[in-house]
Scaffold this motif. Structure first.
Motif, PDB file in Angstrom:
ATOM      1  N   GLY A 173      82.908 125.024  72.457  1.00 56.95           N
ATOM      2  CA  GLY A 173      81.560 125.175  73.010  1.00 56.95           C
ATOM      3  C   GLY A 173      81.496 124.622  74.428  1.00 56.95           C
ATOM      4  N   ASN A 177      79.898 126.509  77.626  1.00 58.10           N
ATOM      5  CA  ASN A 177      78.581 126.080  78.101  1.00 58.10           C
ATOM      6  C   ASN A 177      78.489 124.560  78.031  1.00 58.10           C
ATOM      7  OD1 ASN A 177      75.874 125.763  78.732  1.00 58.10           O
ATOM      8  ND2 ASN A 177      75.214 127.498  77.486  1.00 58.10           N
ATOM      9  N   GLU A 179      76.770 122.351  79.763  1.00 59.49           N
ATOM     10  CA  GLU A 179      75.456 121.716  79.793  1.00 59.49           C
ATOM     11  C   GLU A 179      74.801 121.724  78.417  1.00 59.49           C
ATOM     12  OE1 GLU A 179      72.625 122.207  83.238  1.00 59.49           O
ATOM     13  OE2 GLU A 179      71.519 123.297  81.711  1.00 59.49           O
ATOM     14  N   MET A 180      74.978 122.842  77.696  1.00 63.92           N
ATOM     15  CA  MET A 180      74.348 122.952  76.377  1.00 63.92           C
ATOM     16  C   MET A 180      74.943 121.954  75.398  1.00 63.92           C
ATOM     17  SD  MET A 180      71.806 124.559  75.167  1.00 63.92           S
ATOM     18  CE  MET A 180      71.169 123.698  73.729  1.00 63.92           C
ATOM     19  N   VAL A 181      76.218 121.631  75.553  1.00 66.34           N
ATOM     20  CA  VAL A 181      76.819 120.633  74.662  1.00 66.34           C
ATOM     21  C   VAL A 181      76.112 119.295  74.849  1.00 66.34           C
ATOM     22  CG1 VAL A 181      78.921 119.338  74.144  1.00 66.34           C
ATOM     23  CG2 VAL A 181      79.037 121.788  74.458  1.00 66.34           C
ATOM     24  N   SER A 182      75.884 118.886  76.103  1.00 63.86           N
ATOM     25  CA  SER A 182      75.135 117.635  76.313  1.00 63.86           C
ATOM     26  C   SER A 182      73.719 117.763  75.806  1.00 63.86           C
ATOM     27  CB  SER A 182      75.064 117.230  77.785  1.00 63.86           C
ATOM     28  OG  SER A 182      76.046 117.817  78.539  1.00 63.86           O
ATOM     29  N   ALA A 183      73.149 118.959  75.963  1.00 60.04           N
ATOM     30  CA  ALA A 183      71.767 119.159  75.538  1.00 60.04           C
ATOM     31  C   ALA A 183      71.639 119.193  74.024  1.00 60.04           C
ATOM     32  CB  ALA A 183      71.198 120.435  76.159  1.00 60.04           C
ATOM     33  N   LEU A 184      72.753 119.107  73.319  1.00 64.42           N
ATOM     34  CA  LEU A 184      72.695 118.954  71.857  1.00 64.42           C
ATOM     35  C   LEU A 184      72.978 117.504  71.474  1.00 64.42           C
ATOM     36  CD1 LEU A 184      74.494 122.218  70.727  1.00 64.42           C
ATOM     37  CD2 LEU A 184      72.106 121.632  70.340  1.00 64.42           C
TER      38      LEU A 184
END
Lengths: 286, 255
Positions: A173, A177, A179-184
């Motif tokens: 992941g 993406n 940024e999305m990993v941090s955003a999870l």
């Protein structure tokens, strides 16, 4: 040419290819996930080989040397990532190349200072000396078989880790993406450190188990780095599957090239890369 | 800027609760993209269990507000408190771990992961150890996703991707769900489905902060509405009171 020569050279090619995979997989993972071009990857291979030589000169045991040397290489990887590479994630590839090329120079100088410029050998462990009879009159070196087996086991383990575990999903992941990993709620910096350290560990390990076959000499990291870049480019940047196939292809072409057309053996690998890129400009799996 | 003061002060009434009740408390956020000043002192709070919406035309700073709260785009000044703690300079993952589920504009897919993998990788108990949401529950809320469990995320339709993004956020057992452009670019039938799900989430007591263009749906759904114009909140009050002032919607959103 008889069948036995064919068999032995093919097995040598596969063994070399599997070893290349250990090194190239780290290179392609670090590029695919963190978008970092790590020229110092070959230096860690050299460090692994020298550690194996250095520690086994005291312990007299390759396996013990690997056990002691591998943590050193992994810590080295963590330090490099945390203090140097981490500053380059948002920078140009050129900056990355500059820094990691600088690391090559430092590693080469350190090797010269600490271990000198002589060529060293590492003895094959007693248990793996000699050969295994493949047929009635055809023996194959046990140690080479052992290297192939270990590399294959690591390749399978790596595949399972990346494809089947949650950590592997997070790593994949992060490649597509970040940024999305941090955003999870996942600390992507920690994931990056882990991937870099794993890559460093794999490469150093490859250097360690290759040491008894290839001997230990200055600049050994740089020649392997170039071959591994060929592997990564053939397989497609960032693809583990591609690195595996590319490594086997390069291993076989190089080994067979040495036997059939010794004067062009070096060029054969690049001809293979050119042919693959003409057919698939982005590599096999990218 | 004509700011209707009475509306600005109205939400202060429920906010007399202790700060522990506030999941998000952003004050005086000023955010820039390079030299361009995007947010001009945004004050935004979300209380536990509250459903609020942020409305406004394109380019007014709605997404930037969300990103500033989550540390994805750093505000140049102002403070962000999450669950009562100052998280202004905290890293995004730490902010999210306080109990926020985020569904970004564009859905934030991992195209190289399957539906199952996208959900499983996000799974985590809530900040208080709650594990209300797991794979089975998410799949029962989104039967369409359940049918596609082994497909790659890249091959889903827009609506399915949005459901996956919401399901993935729920897998983290959040206290607050933030949805940016909840139904943008989706077919009417799919929109309806998404709104039904968001209503369902609201009923479970999870707070929601939603950005969308469907003003009527939002006013119906949300306890409180906010309107953003050029990086400032020009309205922040109960949705009921906004409903009674259609001229505000007319001026600021263009309905």
């Amino acid at each position: 040419m008889d069948l036995s020569l064919f068999l032995i050279q093919t097995m040598n090619g596969v063994q070399y290819g599997l070893l290349l995979f250990l090194i190239a997989s780290g290179l392609t993972l670090i590029f695919g996930i963190m978008h970092i071009i790590n020229l110092a990857h070959g230096s860690l291979y050299m460090v692994g080989a020298y550690l194996a030589f250095w520690i086994s000169s005291y312990t007299g045991n390759l396996f013990l040397s690997i056990l002691l040397g591998l943590p050193i290489a992994i810590v080295l990887g963590i330090v490099i990532e945390r203090f140097l590479i981490q500053r380059l994630y948002d920078r140009d590839h050129l900056d990355q190349v500059l820094l990691t090329f600088g690391l090559i120079l430092i590693f080469d100088a350190m090797q010269s200072i600490i271990w000198g410029n002589d060529v060293h050998g590492v003895p094959i462990p007693d248990a793996l000396r000699g050969g295994i009879m493949l047929t009635e009159n055809l023996a194959y070196p046990t140690y080479r078989l052992f290297v192939s087996g270990v590399c294959l086991a690591i390749a399978v383990g790596m595949f399972l880790l990346i494809q089947k575990t949650r950590l592997g999903m997070i790593v994949r992941g992060g490649a597509s993406n970040r940024e999305m990993v941090s955003a999870l709620g996942i600390n992507i910096r920690w994931v990056y450190t882990l991937v870099f350290a794993a890559g460093a560990g794999l490469t150093a390990f490859a250097g360690m188990i290759a040491a008894p076959i290839s001997s230990v000499y200055p600049g050994m990291g740089n020649s392997i780095l170039i071959i591994c870049f060929v592997v990564v480019v053939i397989g497609g940047l960032g693809s583990i599957k591609g690195a595996f196939l590319g490594a086997l292809m390069v291993g076989l072409v190089y080994t067979w090239g040495t036997v059939l057309v010794p004067q062009f053996a070096g060029a054969a690998v690049y001809a293979l890369m050119a042919a693959v890129l003409l057919w698939k400009p982005r590599g096999l799996f990218a | 800027m004509a700011v209707p003061r009475e509306q600005m002060t109205e939400p202060m009434a429920p906010q007399t609760a202790t700060t522990g009740e506030r999941i998000v408390e952003a004050s005086e956020l000023h955010t820039y993209y390079g030299d361009s000043h995007v947010l001009h002192g945004v004050n935004l709070t979300v209380q536990r269990g509250e459903t609020v919406c942020l409305m406004g035309r394109n380019g007014m700073g709605k997404t930037t507000t969300l990103r500033s709260i989550l540390g994805l785009t750093r505000p140049r000044s102002g403070t962000v408190r999450i669950m009562g703690q100052d998280m202004t300079r905290a890293e995004t993952h730490a902010i999210i771990r306080q109990g926020i589920g985020y569904v970004p504009e564009g859905r934030g897919m991992f195209p190289n992961l399957s539906v199952r993998e996208s959900l499983v990788m996000a799974a985590r108990p809530g900040p208080d150890g709650r594990r209300d949401w797991d794979l089975d529950r998410v799949l029962s809320v989104f039967p369409r996703i359940a049918e596609r469990i082994n497909h790659m995320s890249a091959n889903l339709s827009g609506g399915e991707q949005q459901m996956l993004a919401i399901g993935r956020a729920l897998m983290t057992n959040p206290e607050l769900l933030i949805l940016d452009e909840a139904t943008e670019g989706l077919a009417p039938l799919i929109r309806k489905e998404i709104w039904t799900v968001i209503r369902g989430i609201k009923e479970t007591g999870i707070a929601t902060l939603v950005v969308d263009k469907n003003v009527n749906v939002l006013i119906d759904l949300c306890d409180r509405s906010m309107i953003m114009v050029k990086g400032e909140l020009v309205f922040d009050g109960p949705s009921e009171s906004l409903r009674k002032q259609p001229e505000l919607l007319q001026t600021h959103i263009g309905l």
